[in-house]
Enzyme design. Structure first.
Site, PDB file in Angstrom:
ATOM      1  N   GLU A 141       0.047  -3.056  17.834  1.00  0.00           N
ATOM      2  CA  GLU A 141       0.404  -3.706  18.832  1.00  0.00           C
ATOM      3  C   GLU A 141      -0.721  -3.895  19.831  1.00  0.00           C
ATOM      4  O   GLU A 141      -1.885  -3.721  19.230  1.00  0.00           O
ATOM      5  CB  GLU A 141       1.425  -2.647  19.680  1.00  0.00           C
ATOM      6  CG  GLU A 141       2.664  -2.546  19.036  1.00  0.00           C
ATOM      7  CD  GLU A 141       3.649  -1.720  19.740  1.00  0.00           C
ATOM      8  OE1 GLU A 141       4.794  -2.266  20.184  1.00  0.00           O
ATOM      9  OE2 GLU A 141       3.288  -0.828  20.349  1.00  0.00           O
ATOM     10  N   ASP A 155      13.238   8.120  40.766  1.00  0.00           N
ATOM     11  CA  ASP A 155      13.890   9.551  41.644  1.00  0.00           C
ATOM     12  C   ASP A 155      12.697  10.741  41.640  1.00  0.00           C
ATOM     13  O   ASP A 155      12.629  11.245  42.658  1.00  0.00           O
ATOM     14  CB  ASP A 155      15.129  10.181  40.842  1.00  0.00           C
ATOM     15  CG  ASP A 155      15.939   8.862  40.952  1.00  0.00           C
ATOM     16  OD1 ASP A 155      16.224   8.144  41.799  1.00  0.00           O
ATOM     17  OD2 ASP A 155      16.779   8.776  39.910  1.00  0.00           O
ATOM     18  N   HIS A 180       5.217  -5.954  30.994  1.00  0.00           N
ATOM     19  CA  HIS A 180       5.251  -6.291  29.570  1.00  0.00           C
ATOM     20  C   HIS A 180       5.166  -7.814  29.294  1.00  0.00           C
ATOM     21  O   HIS A 180       5.862  -8.333  30.140  1.00  0.00           O
ATOM     22  CB  HIS A 180       6.418  -5.640  28.913  1.00  0.00           C
ATOM     23  CG  HIS A 180       6.293  -5.843  27.639  1.00  0.00           C
ATOM     24  ND1 HIS A 180       6.457  -6.958  26.599  1.00  0.00           N
ATOM     25  CD2 HIS A 180       6.222  -4.855  26.703  1.00  0.00           C
ATOM     26  CE1 HIS A 180       6.396  -6.634  25.582  1.00  0.00           C
ATOM     27  NE2 HIS A 180       6.255  -5.248  25.250  1.00  0.00           N
ATOM     28  N   ARG A 205      -2.137  -5.299  26.934  1.00  0.00           N
ATOM     29  CA  ARG A 205      -0.965  -5.910  27.546  1.00  0.00           C
ATOM     30  C   ARG A 205      -1.341  -6.683  28.662  1.00  0.00           C
ATOM     31  O   ARG A 205      -0.789  -7.729  29.148  1.00  0.00           O
ATOM     32  CB  ARG A 205       0.009  -4.538  27.850  1.00  0.00           C
ATOM     33  CG  ARG A 205       1.280  -4.987  27.962  1.00  0.00           C
ATOM     34  CD  ARG A 205       2.195  -3.810  28.058  1.00  0.00           C
ATOM     35  NE  ARG A 205       2.593  -3.529  26.743  1.00  0.00           N
ATOM     36  CZ  ARG A 205       3.202  -2.677  26.289  1.00  0.00           C
ATOM     37  NH1 ARG A 205       3.561  -1.781  27.285  1.00  0.00           N
ATOM     38  NH2 ARG A 205       3.488  -2.232  24.878  1.00  0.00           N
ATOM     39  N   HIS A 264       7.530  -3.029  33.442  1.00  0.00           N
ATOM     40  CA  HIS A 264       7.775  -2.328  32.287  1.00  0.00           C
ATOM     41  C   HIS A 264       7.438  -0.739  32.486  1.00  0.00           C
ATOM     42  O   HIS A 264       8.181   0.113  31.893  1.00  0.00           O
ATOM     43  CB  HIS A 264       6.901  -2.861  31.137  1.00  0.00           C
ATOM     44  CG  HIS A 264       6.971  -2.386  29.966  1.00  0.00           C
ATOM     45  ND1 HIS A 264       8.597  -2.347  29.037  1.00  0.00           N
ATOM     46  CD2 HIS A 264       6.251  -1.721  28.941  1.00  0.00           C
ATOM     47  CE1 HIS A 264       8.287  -1.924  27.945  1.00  0.00           C
ATOM     48  NE2 HIS A 264       7.042  -1.223  27.829  1.00  0.00           N
ATOM     49  N   ARG A 278      -1.549   1.306  30.526  1.00  0.00           N
ATOM     50  CA  ARG A 278      -1.268   2.055  29.504  1.00  0.00           C
ATOM     51  C   ARG A 278      -1.505   1.412  27.963  1.00  0.00           C
ATOM     52  O   ARG A 278      -1.023  -0.110  27.989  1.00  0.00           O
ATOM     53  CB  ARG A 278       0.085   2.287  29.353  1.00  0.00           C
ATOM     54  CG  ARG A 278       0.643   3.446  28.259  1.00  0.00           C
ATOM     55  CD  ARG A 278       2.231   3.839  28.442  1.00  0.00           C
ATOM     56  NE  ARG A 278       2.949   2.679  28.478  1.00  0.00           N
ATOM     57  CZ  ARG A 278       3.546   1.989  27.559  1.00  0.00           C
ATOM     58  NH1 ARG A 278       3.311   2.232  26.601  1.00  0.00           N
ATOM     59  NH2 ARG A 278       4.561   1.107  27.915  1.00  0.00           N
TER      60      ARG A 278
HETATM   61  C1  SIN Z   1       6.875  -2.541  22.732  1.00  0.00           C
HETATM   62  O1  SIN Z   1       7.710  -2.748  22.022  1.00  0.00           O
HETATM   63  O2  SIN Z   1       6.416  -3.933  23.136  1.00  0.00           O
HETATM   64  C2  SIN Z   1       6.876  -1.828  23.956  1.00  0.00           C
HETATM   65  C3  SIN Z   1       6.118  -0.531  23.459  1.00  0.00           C
HETATM   66  C4  SIN Z   1       5.478   0.123  24.662  1.00  0.00           C
HETATM   67  O3  SIN Z   1       5.841  -0.254  25.801  1.00  0.00           O
HETATM   68  O4  SIN Z   1       4.681   0.788  24.425  1.00  0.00           O
END
Ligand code: SIN
Length: 544
Positions: A125, A224, A245, A294, A355, A390
């Site tokens: 990823e 919360d 995201h 990201r 996200h 992240r």
């Molecule tokens: C995704 O599957 O793209 C999300 C994974 C994540 O937010 O770490």
């Protein structure tokens, strides 16, 4: 005025336990299971056990499991994604303890997809320079982890209360956490507002994506835990770093609420981001192109949308072929086909959406917050591992590793029983539920992917106006008003931090301060609620 209490100080019923865990995603379930040997555990969750974000996680869980990988490389990728703000010690804990924690999860019953040789299948990823994402059911990793942990819970003699919204922290005379007030909505439970007295309170309440109009988060993610922690006087850090995201399925302009995610793993398996003319606009923007971290990809998409005037970009995975789509991405394939798009034969329209909160309730390396006896883990926490952005699939791992660490610290921390909870003090003032849509509109317009001083100042004004219309007694107490109050509290805290940080870093993108400024801003913004107002102070980081 931000209220210090959600509920009246005199609860209608009381219960006792040793550890109360709030939330039932990976962090809450693992904490409950691992704490059980140390005493009685009560797990409370706002809706059903599997209603939180964990079960929606697609891509997977990152860990250096491959023979040619090592935690040092995972550390380097995490630090790079975090753009100078990760706590390196926390990241080292994450990446070194991660592989064995995943193996323990497998021992508990989680079944990950396997390669032909029987080893755990790994994908890539954004921001990962290696294949290190373990997945399950193709793109249903969170659902499988949730299933396995819920099954383990059944044998663990842990009391579970579903449909219970946590309201406020109870403290004893010494200021130590001594329990929580809860509103229980389920049938067969003592109904209404009550108090759970406990020697330790663990917040694992998940995220805050519902602060924005469009998010990958489920309805329950209304911040919360962060709001409770602020009201209780705990420190909250890095709230300006809300991660968007890059690719959710575009459902038309003005789509609201939870949006279908199109996992980064689709790009990890080779899909390309293109504009309407078919140009791969991420090529040349970053050496990893579509697999850049990201924040870089989300910004690339937003810039291209602005340049071309298009309402979305396209994710082209036609060349992956029907077999790979069906085997690896059955959930995404079904979500797209349900909406009349077939990724096997046409590109998927995608846009960014809120996200993940990289910041949250500040903790040490064992999940301890600034209030003795109050712990936090999972998305609600800020352990320091994410910094300004992240790294993909580090969140399930963080929930897992730091939940285990809380359980490891607990026997020493518990000490003598907490004192009798003091009647909670402070002003109430609930926000009317109708304000939720307005809060989401304000946050999306002024504090979303693109931010500047004027927009953030407008957000402060408009949120203050909403708060001013919430004097004591203005809204009837009830779940909708409590959630609206939490949303307003969290939105105000995000905007306060985002206005303060006059630089662009990670997922915080200031159009009026487009560069990163290490001299002024290599540090954290710490937010507290004092009196009726939020204070945000800057703490520079030690240069290692
Ligand atoms: C995704 O599957 O793209 C999300 C994974 C994540 O937010 O770490």
């Amino acid at each position: 005025m931000i209220p210090r209490l959600l509920a009246a100080p005199a609860p209608g019923w009381t219960a006792d336990t040793d550890v109360v865990v709030i939330g039932s995603g990976i962090a809450g379930l693992v904490t409950a299971l691992r704490c059980r040997p140390h005493g009685r555990v009560l797990l409370v969750t706002k809706a059903l056990l599997d209603a939180g974000s964990t079960r929606w996680a697609q891509g997977g869980i990152a860990a250096a499991l491959a023979a040619d990988d090592d935690p040092g490389e995972h550390l380097a990728d995490t630090l790079a994604a975090g753009v100078g703000l990760c706590d390196e010690e926390a990241v080292r804990v994450l990446v070194t303890e991660g592989p064995d924690a995943v193996r323990r999860l497998i021992d508990l019953g989680a079944q990950f997809d396997r390669a032909a040789d029987g080893s755990i299948a790994l994908t890539r990823e954004g921001g990962h320079r290696r294949r290190r994402i373990a997945h399950a059911g193709g793109d249903a990793t969170g659902a499988e982890i949730s299933r396995a942990l819920r099954a383990a819970l059944k044998d663990a003699d842990i009391e579970v209360v579903e449909h219970a919204l946590v309201l406020d922290l109870l403290k004893d005379a010494a200021g130590r956490a001594a329990g929580v007030t809860l509103h229980v909505m389920g049938e067969g439970q003592p109904g209404g507002v009550g108090a759970v007295r406990a020697r330790a309170v663990v917040l694992a309440t998940g995220g805050l994506g519902q602060v924005f109009s469009a998010t990958t988060n489920p309805d329950v993610s209304t911040g919360d835990g962060v709001a409770l922690a602020l009201r209780a006087g705990a420190e909250v850090t890095d709230l300006e770093f809300v991660q968007f995201h890059p690719t959710v399925l575009w459902l038309g302009d003005g789509a609201r609420g939870q949006q279908p995610l199109v996992s980064e793993a689709v790009r990890g398996e080779g899909a390309h981001l293109v504009d309407a003319s078919g140009t791969r606009f991420m090529v040349g923007r970053h050496e990893l192109a579509e697999l850049a971290p990201r924040d870089v990809v989300a910004k690339g998409i937003m810039i291209r949308m602005r340049e071309t005037g298009a309402p979305h970009m396209l994710l082209d995975g036609r060349h992956l072929g029907a077999r790979l789509w069906e085997r690896r991405f059955p959930t995404i394939l079904a979500a797209c086909r349900d909406r009349g798009i077939d990724p096997v034969t046409e590109p998927i329209p995608v846009v960014p959406a809120a996200h993940y909160a990289s910041g949250g309730v500040r903790t040490d390396l064992f999940g301890r917050t600034s209030i003795p006896g109050l712990y936090a883990c999972g998305e609600v926490a800020c352990t320091g591992v994410h910094g300004a952005n992240r790294l993909a699939s580090n969140s399930l791992l963080e929930g897992l590793v730091f939940a285990e660490r809380i359980a490891a610290a607990l026997p020493d921390d518990l000490g003598p029983a907490a004192g009798e909870p003091e009647p909670p003090q402070g002003a109430q003032g609930l926000v009317h539920p109708d304000a939720c849509t307005e809060i989401q509109r304000i946050m999306t317009a002024y504090a979303g992917v693109l931010r500047d001083a004027d927009g953030l100042a407008a957000a402060v004004r408009e949120l203050d106006r909403l708060a001013a219309t919430a004097p004591a007694g203005a809204a009837e107490p009830g779940v909708a008003a409590w959630e609206a109050t939490n949303l307003l509290t969290v939105a105000s805290a995000i905007v306060a931090a985002a206005g303060r940080r006059t630089e662009t870093r990670g997922s915080h993108w200031r159009e009026d301060h487009p560069d990163r400024d290490d001299d002024a801003w290599r540090g954290h913004l710490v937010t507290r609620l004092a009196g009726g107002g939020l204070t945000t102070t800057y703490e520079g980081m030690a240069i290692r």
